[in-house]
Scaffold this motif. Sequence first.
Motif, short mmCIF file in Angstrom:
data_model
loop_
_atom_site.label_atom_id
_atom_site.label_comp_id
_atom_site.label_asym_id
_atom_site.label_seq_id
_atom_site.Cartn_x
_atom_site.Cartn_y
_atom_site.Cartn_z
N VAL A 267 0.86 -1.18 0.00
CA VAL A 267 0.00 0.00 0.00
C VAL A 267 0.90 1.24 0.00
CG1 VAL A 267 -1.91 -1.15 1.16
CG2 VAL A 267 -0.13 -0.04 2.52
N GLU A 268 0.29 2.39 -0.24
CA GLU A 268 1.10 3.61 -0.38
C GLU A 268 1.89 3.94 0.87
OE1 GLU A 268 0.68 8.19 -2.04
OE2 GLU A 268 -1.09 6.96 -1.75
N THR A 269 1.35 3.66 2.04
CA THR A 269 2.06 3.97 3.28
C THR A 269 3.34 3.14 3.43
OG1 THR A 269 0.61 2.40 4.43
CG2 THR A 269 0.01 4.73 4.50
N ASP A 270 3.46 2.05 2.68
CA ASP A 270 4.68 1.24 2.71
C ASP A 270 5.82 1.88 1.92
OD1 ASP A 270 3.48 -0.80 4.21
OD2 ASP A 270 2.64 -1.72 2.40
N ASN A 271 5.49 2.92 1.13
CA ASN A 271 6.45 3.58 0.26
C ASN A 271 7.18 2.56 -0.63
OD1 ASN A 271 7.96 5.66 -0.93
ND2 ASN A 271 9.57 5.53 0.61
N PRO A 272 6.41 1.77 -1.38
CA PRO A 272 7.04 0.75 -2.22
C PRO A 272 7.78 1.38 -3.39
CG PRO A 272 4.71 0.88 -2.68
CD PRO A 272 4.96 1.80 -1.53
N PRO A 273 8.80 0.70 -3.91
CA PRO A 273 9.51 1.22 -5.09
C PRO A 273 8.61 1.16 -6.32
CG PRO A 273 10.23 -1.00 -4.60
CD PRO A 273 9.32 -0.60 -3.48
N ILE A 274 8.95 1.97 -7.30
CA ILE A 274 8.13 2.07 -8.51
C ILE A 274 8.88 1.50 -9.71
CG2 ILE A 274 6.86 3.63 -10.02
CD1 ILE A 274 5.81 3.47 -7.13
N LYS A 275 8.24 0.54 -10.35
CA LYS A 275 8.77 -0.01 -11.60
C LYS A 275 7.81 0.39 -12.72
CE LYS A 275 10.09 -4.28 -13.98
NZ LYS A 275 10.10 -5.76 -13.95
N LEU A 276 8.31 1.20 -13.65
CA LEU A 276 7.47 1.68 -14.74
C LEU A 276 7.24 0.58 -15.76
CD1 LEU A 276 9.06 5.22 -15.24
CD2 LEU A 276 7.12 4.57 -13.79
N LYS A 277 6.03 0.53 -16.30
CA LYS A 277 5.69 -0.47 -17.31
C LYS A 277 5.26 0.26 -18.57
CE LYS A 277 4.04 -3.73 -13.79
NZ LYS A 277 2.87 -4.51 -13.31
N ASN A 278 6.16 0.37 -19.50
CA ASN A 278 5.88 1.10 -20.74
C ASN A 278 6.36 0.29 -21.93
OD1 ASN A 278 4.81 3.65 -19.65
ND2 ASN A 278 6.85 3.89 -18.79
N ASN A 279 5.78 0.60 -23.09
CA ASN A 279 6.23 -0.08 -24.31
C ASN A 279 7.60 0.46 -24.75
OD1 ASN A 279 5.79 2.37 -25.77
ND2 ASN A 279 3.64 1.83 -26.02
N LYS A 280 8.13 -0.08 -25.80
CA LYS A 280 9.47 0.26 -26.23
C LYS A 280 9.61 1.73 -26.57
CE LYS A 280 13.11 -1.41 -29.36
NZ LYS A 280 13.44 -2.35 -30.45
N PHE A 281 8.57 2.30 -27.18
CA PHE A 281 8.64 3.71 -27.56
C PHE A 281 8.63 4.62 -26.33
CE2 PHE A 281 6.19 7.63 -28.28
CZ PHE A 281 7.05 8.28 -29.15
N VAL A 282 7.66 4.41 -25.45
CA VAL A 282 7.51 5.28 -24.28
C VAL A 282 8.69 5.14 -23.33
CG1 VAL A 282 6.05 5.81 -22.29
CG2 VAL A 282 5.01 5.23 -24.48
N SER A 283 9.24 3.92 -23.21
CA SER A 283 10.34 3.68 -22.27
C SER A 283 11.59 4.51 -22.60
CB SER A 283 10.70 2.20 -22.23
OG SER A 283 11.16 1.76 -23.51
N MET A 284 11.71 4.95 -23.86
CA MET A 284 12.85 5.81 -24.22
C MET A 284 12.84 7.11 -23.44
SD MET A 284 13.33 5.48 -28.34
CE MET A 284 11.74 6.20 -28.71
#
Length: 592
Positions: A267-284
């Motif tokens: 949950v947000e209060t745990d301050n979890p790390p963020i892994k972005l999930k984007n396609n090849k174009f957006v990930s650039m």
Amino acid sequence: MIKYNFILLSTDVDAFLRTLQSAGIVDITRSQLPIDEESELALEQIEKLQKAIGILKNVPETALVKAKTNNAVEEIIDLFDKKNAVNQKLTELNAENEELQPWGIFSIADIEKLEHSGLKIHFYKVKKTVFQEAWTEQYALSIISEQNGNVFFVIISDSDDYNFELAEEIHLTRSVSEVQNEINSVKKSLSECDTRLSELKTLTIDLESELQIARISFDRLLATASGEKASDNYLTVFEGFAPKEKADELQKNLDVQNILYIAEKAVETDNPPIKLKNNKFVSMFEVLTDMYGRPRYSEFDPTIWISIFFMLFFAFCMGDAGYGLILIMLGVLLKGRLQKLSPLVVTLGVATFVVGLLFHTFFSTDMLNWQSLPANIKKIMLPPQIAGYDGTMVLAIIIGVVHLCLAMIVKTYQSTKNLGFSNSLGTWGWTLLIVGGVVVGALALVGVLNSEVTKLIIITLGVLSALGIFLLNDLHRNPLLNIGAGLWNTYNTATGLLGDVLSYLRLYALGLAGAKLGEAFNAIATQALGDGGAGWVFFVLIVVVGHTLNLAMCVLGAFVHPLRLNFLEFFKNSGYEGTGRKYNPLTENINN
């Protein structure tokens, strides 16, 4: 993300962390800086390895047999420091040698003999225009040389009873031959350093492997320190996070190791790390998001919007199809050395080329004036004037309004998602008023809505918006306080929104500045061309150098200002904060 609490015997900590590193899935909550003497020493060794490898990468490899050394890192750094000191000494000696050259070859020992006999020798330098020929008759003066508009002379006397106006006395402590001998000695030392570094370059791969191992060990060391001791240090508890899609893989790995753990949805209060999930174009474009900050656990990922609008804004600021082609070629050339950057440069180049065609600009020449260009292609290009105003300026404002409206829609969606509809009525009110007003106004301008229908819709939107802004912005607060808060928000929004819209004029201004500067270089080159002949050399030189400088300045502006429009205008109006932390799993594949 799934939150894990691992409970294990303190004696099994090292084996457990090695297992997690091998899996490369779990982000153990840990410090990124040294926390004790052991970790400080480990980080110091990593920094030395990085420095040594960086030194070797700039050294030409000439040795055929791998060098042997007991402490390559220390030797490389010492040689590098010694080489820098020797180069500094060589610079000083060359300067001294240049000063001594006008005096020719002489012996300091002979000068000392004269002084012992009671005669003093003085060295002078004076401008040739100041030197007086009468001095040669009045004193025992001898001209040594004349160089660079100066006269160098000496005088031998048993007294100091003379005065040379505006002449500078030079105090020599050694001869040019002595300096040249020292220069040769220093050059020899420099050559020895270069030779040894070339031999040590054969150890580069070994040092890179050692660096990788050191980084893995350092990361594990920091993770070890993050564990919480329990039961009189008999047990150790670790907190970690892993992506939901990796849960099954991780569970199998942990079950084999017979490790006790508790898994629950983060949950947000745990301050979890963020892994972005984007396609090849957006990930650039994720690198741009990280420059500002990753989203919190409950926030939206702005990368998709950055990928669209940063690319569009960049191309708008460049606004030249010719420059787009150059960027595409540069991106292709970067594939060898900067593999990660290459696709982004090519993408921005393609966008610049397309927008440049729309703006009918090719190396600052107007393509609408090209007789060979088909009329059908010219028709799809942006007209020079829209409603009596510059076409690119009007387009910049339109894009800005769309960008801000989209930001408000995103903010409304996120607020409704996180707080619920009833707690987001104030946000809905502003979105209905501004976004709805823009849409209705646009439809009315193009004739889709008549004046009566437009008036009715505007009144309806105004009433609904006023209810949300002034009365229902906080259902748990006194209505009078809501009205006061609504008035204050109205003032801030009215003044801020106008400034935000006008900020997008920078897109037009930067594109115009680049185009005009390019036109200036083209005009100068055309004048230098004249009737042809040798003028072609100057024409090509001015065009190449001029547009290279213009391209460099345009790229700088086209990077900074679109980034600002996304980071300030869009993020402010969308409510994005970007205070999340990056997903950083404990892994053996450490590349930075």
